[in-house]
Enzyme design. Structure first.
Site, PDB file in Angstrom:
ATOM      1  N   ASP A   1       0.639  -1.094   0.426  1.00  0.00           N
ATOM      2  CA  ASP A   1      -0.166  -0.347  -0.225  1.00  0.00           C
ATOM      3  C   ASP A   1       0.846   1.575  -0.216  1.00  0.00           C
ATOM      4  O   ASP A   1       0.549   2.907  -0.803  1.00  0.00           O
ATOM      5  CB  ASP A   1      -0.213   0.195   0.974  1.00  0.00           C
ATOM      6  CG  ASP A   1      -1.782  -1.517   1.556  1.00  0.00           C
ATOM      7  OD1 ASP A   1      -2.124  -1.544   0.335  1.00  0.00           O
ATOM      8  OD2 ASP A   1      -1.040  -2.271   2.634  1.00  0.00           O
TER       9      ASP A   1
ATOM     10  N   HIS B   1      -5.365  -3.289   6.107  1.00  0.00           N
ATOM     11  CA  HIS B   1      -4.804  -3.244   4.842  1.00  0.00           C
ATOM     12  C   HIS B   1      -5.722  -3.853   4.245  1.00  0.00           C
ATOM     13  O   HIS B   1      -6.061  -5.349   3.636  1.00  0.00           O
ATOM     14  CB  HIS B   1      -3.623  -4.783   4.480  1.00  0.00           C
ATOM     15  CG  HIS B   1      -3.275  -5.203   2.951  1.00  0.00           C
ATOM     16  ND1 HIS B   1      -2.819  -4.078   1.896  1.00  0.00           N
ATOM     17  CD2 HIS B   1      -3.711  -6.339   2.429  1.00  0.00           C
ATOM     18  CE1 HIS B   1      -3.031  -4.908   0.782  1.00  0.00           C
ATOM     19  NE2 HIS B   1      -3.039  -6.127   1.063  1.00  0.00           N
TER      20      HIS B   1
END
Ligand code: NAI
Ligand code: OAA
Length: 328
Positions: free
Chosen positions: A162, A190
């Site tokens: 990410d 996440h």
């Protein structure tokens, strides 16, 4: 004098991330070009998976990597994790189109109680653990709770993909190289609730927020693009991210082991109460790494919108945590 080999366990070693990961570990990209490694590879006790693992090991052999000091195939975590210094827990079911990562909890959670217990029993007492298998934060939490004799801080979840996705989006928006961007971070889970935050980011000392100066782009383009990138890859490829996930795992472990020279990176780590996140919640935080340890960047101001984002991703993690309470 050459260094003593370290033991690196990788689960799901015959899977798609495994295939993109092992060759890079063996070539020294993760722990340094002077660090020999012994790979301890785990796959399920299934004939087809074990045969595929043998095939990957044949290819590793054919690379004649000077740093590959040994390789073992395992079907039992107690063997795979014996004395291991690093453990990359990748093996788990990936999601398909239309699923959220937390939909995988029922299928994957049990894997991490078993593996957490095995790490507890046989791994090096300083083992550094990275959980990649989804939902990564909650699986890392389960593994950590299943290993009470190991330091909780040694269990981490992968938010680095990410972080890297956010870096590339900012580079594209500003027209500046990725390498010039500092002080970016991704908070929380996440999952699409993650909060990618460039309020503190700088490029050549200049504020990225001021450079972009577009809150609408932040909220309506940047955050959803980064947050839903995994689903976009599945939609495009028919399979979830593999090479980029392996790359992020290498980045995470390399920085943890070798340090970041003061640069911020994002790691999913068990909270010690930082920024009001309750103890032990496995949460993405900005960190720097030195001497094999991570340190959270503390004291950053959290404005109202950011607080709402943190609350949302925390609420999701708490919900996931309640969902697995019976396993702990
Ligand atoms: N945290 C992150 O940023 C990312 C996480 N992922 C997750 O990583 C995981 C693996 O993804 P892929 O490699 O694409 O899946 P894959 O299906 O290609 O490979 C997974 C492998 O794990 C093995 N496996 C399953 N259970 C196991 C166990 N108990 N012990 C050892 N091996 C086991 C399977 O036999 C298979 O070979 C998935 O859960 C996926 O959602 C994927 C991308 C990014
Ligand atoms: O989205 C998925 O299921 C795989 C993953 O975690 C990612 O690409 O970020």
């Amino acid at each position: 004098m050459s260094k003593k080999p370290v033991r690196v366990a990788v689960t799901g070693a015959a899977g798609q991330i495994g295939y993109a990961l092992l060759f890079r570990i063996a070539s020294g990209e993760m722990l340094g070009k002077d660090q020999p490694v012994i790979l301890q590879l785990l796959e399920i006790p299934d004939e087809k998976a074990q045969k595929a693992l043998k095939g990957v090991m044949m290819e590793l052999e054919d690379c004649a990597f000077p740093l590959l000091a040994g390789m073992e195939a395992h079907s039992d975590p107690m063997g795979a994790f014996k004395d291991t210094d690093y453990a990359l827990l990748v093996g788990a079911r990936p999601r398909g189109p239309g699923m959220e990562r937390k939909d995988l909890l029922a299928a994957n959670a049990q894997i991490f109680t078993v593996q957490g217990k095995a790490l507890n029993a046989v791994a090096s007492r300083n083992v550094k653990v990275l959980v990649v298998g989804n939902p990564a934060n909650t699986n890392a939490y389960i593994a950590m709770k299943s290993a009470p004799d190991l330091p909780a801080k040694n269990f981490t979840a992968m938010l680095r993909l990410d972080h890297n996705r956010a870096l590339s989006q900012i580079a594209a928006k500003t027209g500046k190289p990725v390498s010039s961007i500092e002080k970016l971070c991704v908070w929380g889970n996440h999952s699409p609730t993650m909060y990618a935050d460039y309020r503190f980011a700088t490029i050549e000392g200049q504020s990225v927020k001021a450079m972009i100066n577009d809150e609408d782009w932040n909220r309506n383009v940047f955050l959803p693009t980064v947050g839903k990138r995994g689903a976009a890859i599945i939609e495009a490829r028919g399979l979830s991210s593999a090479a980029s996930a392996a790359n992020a795992a290498i980045d995470h472990m390399r920085d943890w082991a070798l340090g970041t020279n003061g640069k911020w990176v994002t790691m999913g780590i068990p909270s010690q109460g930082w920024y009001g996140i309750p103890q032990d919640v496995m949460f993405g935080f900005p960190v720097t790494c030195a001497n094999g340890e991570y340190t959270v960047v503390e004291g950053l101001p959290i404005d109202e919108f950011s607080q709402q984002c943190l609350n949302k991703t925390l609420a999701e993690l708490e919900e996931e945590r309640q969902g697995v309470a019976h396993l702990i």
